[in-house]
Write a protein that holds these residues in place. Structure first.
Motif, PDB file in Angstrom:
ATOM      1  N   LYS A 441       1.319  -1.258  -0.100  1.00 26.25           N
ATOM      2  CA  LYS A 441       0.294  -0.155   0.040  1.00 26.25           C
ATOM      3  C   LYS A 441       0.929   1.288  -0.248  1.00 26.25           C
ATOM      4  O   LYS A 441       2.246   1.081   0.325  1.00 26.25           O
ATOM      5  CB  LYS A 441      -0.877   0.046   1.008  1.00 26.25           C
ATOM      6  CG  LYS A 441      -1.984  -1.215   1.054  1.00 26.25           C
ATOM      7  CD  LYS A 441      -2.903  -1.334   2.408  1.00 26.25           C
ATOM      8  CE  LYS A 441      -3.777  -2.347   2.207  1.00 26.25           C
ATOM      9  NZ  LYS A 441      -4.570  -2.135   3.574  1.00 26.25           N
ATOM     10  N   PRO A 442       0.219   2.183   0.015  1.00 22.55           N
ATOM     11  CA  PRO A 442       0.899   3.642  -0.493  1.00 22.55           C
ATOM     12  C   PRO A 442       1.798   3.822   0.941  1.00 22.55           C
ATOM     13  O   PRO A 442       0.957   3.736   2.068  1.00 22.55           O
ATOM     14  CB  PRO A 442       0.386   4.162  -0.968  1.00 22.55           C
ATOM     15  CG  PRO A 442      -0.667   3.966  -1.511  1.00 22.55           C
ATOM     16  CD  PRO A 442      -1.092   2.386  -0.855  1.00 22.55           C
ATOM     17  N   PRO A 443       3.080   4.208   0.773  1.00 19.23           N
ATOM     18  CA  PRO A 443       3.011   4.647   1.671  1.00 19.23           C
ATOM     19  C   PRO A 443       3.684   5.677   2.851  1.00 19.23           C
ATOM     20  O   PRO A 443       4.418   6.211   3.607  1.00 19.23           O
ATOM     21  CB  PRO A 443       5.328   4.420   1.817  1.00 19.23           C
ATOM     22  CG  PRO A 443       5.611   4.431   0.370  1.00 19.23           C
ATOM     23  CD  PRO A 443       4.073   3.930  -0.011  1.00 19.23           C
ATOM     24  N   GLY A 444       2.967   6.462   2.071  1.00 20.39           N
ATOM     25  CA  GLY A 444       3.141   8.213   2.294  1.00 20.39           C
ATOM     26  C   GLY A 444       1.611   8.466   1.406  1.00 20.39           C
ATOM     27  O   GLY A 444       1.341   8.459   0.158  1.00 20.39           O
ATOM     28  N   PRO A 445       2.282  10.689   1.906  1.00 18.46           N
ATOM     29  CA  PRO A 445       1.261  11.000   0.853  1.00 18.46           C
ATOM     30  C   PRO A 445       1.193  10.785  -0.837  1.00 18.46           C
ATOM     31  O   PRO A 445       2.413  11.058  -0.471  1.00 18.46           O
ATOM     32  CB  PRO A 445       0.671  11.762   1.736  1.00 18.46           C
ATOM     33  CG  PRO A 445       1.426  11.838   2.929  1.00 18.46           C
ATOM     34  CD  PRO A 445       1.883  10.684   3.455  1.00 18.46           C
ATOM     35  N   ALA A 446       0.438  11.813  -1.300  1.00 20.40           N
ATOM     36  CA  ALA A 446       1.169  12.776  -2.184  1.00 20.40           C
ATOM     37  C   ALA A 446       2.472  13.502  -2.160  1.00 20.40           C
ATOM     38  O   ALA A 446       1.622  14.543  -1.237  1.00 20.40           O
ATOM     39  CB  ALA A 446       0.059  13.053  -2.978  1.00 20.40           C
ATOM     40  N   GLY A 447       3.156  13.574  -2.874  1.00 19.76           N
ATOM     41  CA  GLY A 447       4.344  14.782  -3.177  1.00 19.76           C
ATOM     42  C   GLY A 447       5.278  14.034  -2.240  1.00 19.76           C
ATOM     43  O   GLY A 447       5.996  14.678  -1.877  1.00 19.76           O
ATOM     44  N   SER A 448       5.484  13.206  -1.032  1.00 19.79           N
ATOM     45  CA  SER A 448       6.165  12.148  -0.132  1.00 19.79           C
ATOM     46  C   SER A 448       7.030  11.699  -1.048  1.00 19.79           C
ATOM     47  O   SER A 448       6.962  11.360  -1.772  1.00 19.79           O
ATOM     48  CB  SER A 448       5.202  12.080   0.985  1.00 19.79           C
ATOM     49  OG  SER A 448       5.144  10.391   0.296  1.00 19.79           O
ATOM     50  N   LYS A 449       8.894  11.663   0.013  1.00 19.15           N
ATOM     51  CA  LYS A 449       9.419  10.937  -0.158  1.00 19.15           C
ATOM     52  C   LYS A 449       8.917   9.696  -0.114  1.00 19.15           C
ATOM     53  O   LYS A 449       9.511   8.977  -1.203  1.00 19.15           O
ATOM     54  CB  LYS A 449      10.606  11.208   0.441  1.00 19.15           C
ATOM     55  CG  LYS A 449      12.013  10.552   0.038  1.00 19.15           C
ATOM     56  CD  LYS A 449      13.238  10.714   0.878  1.00 19.15           C
ATOM     57  CE  LYS A 449      13.414  10.296   1.833  1.00 19.15           C
ATOM     58  NZ  LYS A 449      13.949  10.516   2.581  1.00 19.15           N
ATOM     59  N   GLN A 450       8.337   8.950   0.062  1.00 20.02           N
ATOM     60  CA  GLN A 450       7.970   7.414   0.280  1.00 20.02           C
ATOM     61  C   GLN A 450       7.406   6.604  -0.581  1.00 20.02           C
ATOM     62  O   GLN A 450       7.214   6.133  -1.104  1.00 20.02           O
ATOM     63  CB  GLN A 450       7.401   7.825   2.008  1.00 20.02           C
ATOM     64  CG  GLN A 450       7.992   7.376   3.257  1.00 20.02           C
ATOM     65  CD  GLN A 450       8.354   8.990   3.277  1.00 20.02           C
ATOM     66  OE1 GLN A 450       7.275  10.119   2.253  1.00 20.02           O
ATOM     67  NE2 GLN A 450       8.313   9.233   4.640  1.00 20.02           N
ATOM     68  N   LEU A 451       6.410   8.477  -1.135  1.00 18.20           N
ATOM     69  CA  LEU A 451       5.350   7.978  -2.251  1.00 18.20           C
ATOM     70  C   LEU A 451       6.374   8.033  -3.275  1.00 18.20           C
ATOM     71  O   LEU A 451       6.343   7.365  -4.222  1.00 18.20           O
ATOM     72  CB  LEU A 451       4.347   8.875  -2.266  1.00 18.20           C
ATOM     73  CG  LEU A 451       2.887   7.985  -3.336  1.00 18.20           C
ATOM     74  CD1 LEU A 451       2.508   6.775  -3.277  1.00 18.20           C
ATOM     75  CD2 LEU A 451       1.917   8.938  -3.809  1.00 18.20           C
TER      76      LEU A 451
END
Length: 491
Positions: A441-451
């Motif tokens: 599952k996406p590991p972070g919100p939109a714009g985040s380094k994680q994503l």
């Protein structure tokens, strides 16, 4: 990709070492064979199974060549591999970095001439494998450059002087068998680069190096030597209920090994285990017809295939394949040219048939996190690379199902590969390092380094990570370059 195998057999390090010799296999068989089955005979069957296993994987890979016109013809696949289309490629752990060009060469009628255009610096390689999975050539960017070129692929014992004099200055590649797998790869940086890569791919050529004999019929419906052998072998494997890594009835599978060994004789010094065949009631001279076996002989073959496959599976997971790092990453520095190292040859055929030589490509694999737990799609992990993994051409990270060794679908993203050199939108740290995130599952919100740096896994699925380095640095090949651990991110 070696060491990506998901289900390691319960063999200790000492037992793995025993898998490499007939004497060792006899010791293993003595402790596991039923009372009515000879342990020595079981060991002989196990060694023959290990020796012949790559022939079976090659025959299965060559299934597409059995149709009329299916040999000595280039097949350019104009799409990158995805979880949705991967079944059509018939390749274990396929890469998502390159367009595949493939052909099955039947050299019984003579040599073939392979050509490539000027790719203007674009990476490509035309890997050539004999039917025992030995790599005998890699024309292309790593060895011959990217200028327009032509090469000749020779069958065993073919005299160069028999070629037209105009071809004598071309580079020659001699196969140990008349059956050859050509596995070409053309680099695609990203989707915007796909059209340009296709244009290069369409300019590859393959043709007979010699004109056909004057009495040639040109009848494309007649099956060639390779096609007949593969058709017969795959029919036997269907009877054996073959699945990569197991058979329900090993007798037809051993018949396939005998037939393929007759169709494609092994080179000098690599046929040792074939001498065991007569003691098992098998005969290479009879080819695919091995019907004179008693019930007891068939029981020996079944026990031998089970032991041999346990050795192959366990060796692929935990054997001495080259480099093993404390971070969990391992990779073979021995692939491509095996000599008499039959257990390594079989292990590579199990988890990555077609693997290239380490000076061309290194395939790193890791299936455990820093706590030595199996990677699982229900968890989130980070991998902190200090820089772009060192390779002359490019490097990438891909995830594969531990159960199937194939790509996994993800409901949130269609990204199947993270190319450190070309994937758009990656967020690098100021010091040139990069943190890659693995999860279903996406590991972070939109714009985040994680994503931005996310490589999706399959939900509720165990998997393993493959790090490919095309043109790896000397430090990678000798194992001194440290690869980072895969660390579970605490919720």
């Amino acid at each position: 990709t070696v060491n990506g195998q998901s289900n390691p057999a319960d063999l200790s390090t000492e037992q793995l070492q025993q898998c490499t010799s007939l004497q060792g296999l006899q010791a293993l068989a003595a402790g596991s064979t039923a009372a009515n089955v000879s342990s020595n005979a079981t060991a002989a069957a196990a060694q023959l199974w290990i020796w012949g296993f790559p022939l079976l994987t090659m025959s299965q890979a060559a299934q597409s060549a059995t149709k009329p016109g299916g040999v000595n013809t280039l097949l350019n696949v104009p799409t990158l591999v995805t979880p949705q289309n991967q079944a059509a490629f018939n390749i274990v752990a396929p890469n998502c970095d390159t367009l595949y060009t493939t052909s099955w060469l039947d050299l019984t009628a003579g040599p073939q001439m392979l050509g490539a255009p000027n790719t203007n610096g674009r990476y490509y390689v035309m890997e050539l494998l004999d039917f025992y999975t030995n790599v005998f050539g890699n024309p292309g960017a790593p060895t011959t450059g990217t200028a327009a070129s032509k090469w000749v692929v020779l069958p065993p014992a073919y005299k160069r002087s028999a070629l037209p004099r105009a071809l004598w200055n071309l580079r020659m590649y001699r196969s140990n068998t008349t059956g050859v797998w050509l596995l070409g790869r053309t680099y695609v940086a990203n989707q915007s680069d796909l059209a340009a890569a296709r244009e290069v791919q369409q300019q590859y050529s393959l043709s007979p190096a010699m004109p056909p004999p004057g009495n040639a019929t040109g009848n494309s419906t007649a099956l060639t030597h390779l096609q007949r052998a593969v058709t017969a072998a795959n029919a036997l494997l269907q009877q054996a209920v073959w699945q990569l890594g197991s058979v329900s009835n090993s007798t037809p599978a051993f018949a396939a090994i005998m037939g393929l060994a007759k169709a494609f004789p092994p080179s000098l010094g690599t046929a040792g285990p074939l001498a065991l065949a007569p003691s098992l009631g098998l005969s290479r001279a009879r080819g695919f017809n091995q019907t004179r076996l008693s019930v007891r002989q068939q029981a020996v073959l079944q026990a031998g295939s089970k032991l041999g496959q346990a050795c192959i599976t366990s060796y692929a997971s935990s054997g001495d394949i080259g480099v093993s790092q404390a971070s969990g990453w391992s990779y073979t520095t021995k692939a491509g040219t095996y000599g008499s190292d039959y257990i390594l040859r079989a292990a590579v055929a199990l988890v990555g048939v077609g693997a290239n030589e380490p000076n061309i490509t290194v395939y790193g694999a890791n299936r455990r996190d820093a706590d030595m737990q199996a990677l699982n799609g229900n968890q989130t992990y980070s991998v902190a690379f200090a820089s772009v993994p060192p390779a002359e051409y490019f490097s990438s990270l891909t995830l594969y199902s531990a159960q199937t060794n194939m790509l996994m679908s993800n409901a949130y993203s269609n990204r199947s590969v993270l190319n450190f050199n070309a994937t758009p939108g990656l967020q690098w740290n100021k010091d040139g390092s990069i943190d890659v995130y693995l999860s279903s599952k996406p590991p972070g919100p939109a714009g985040s380094k994680q994503l931005a740096n996310w490589l999706p896994a399959g939900e509720n699925e165990q998997y393993w990570a493959a790090l490919r380095l095309y043109g790896p640095s000397y430090e990678v090949v000798n194992g001194s370059y440290p690869l980072p651990p895969i660390v579970r991110v605490q919720p």
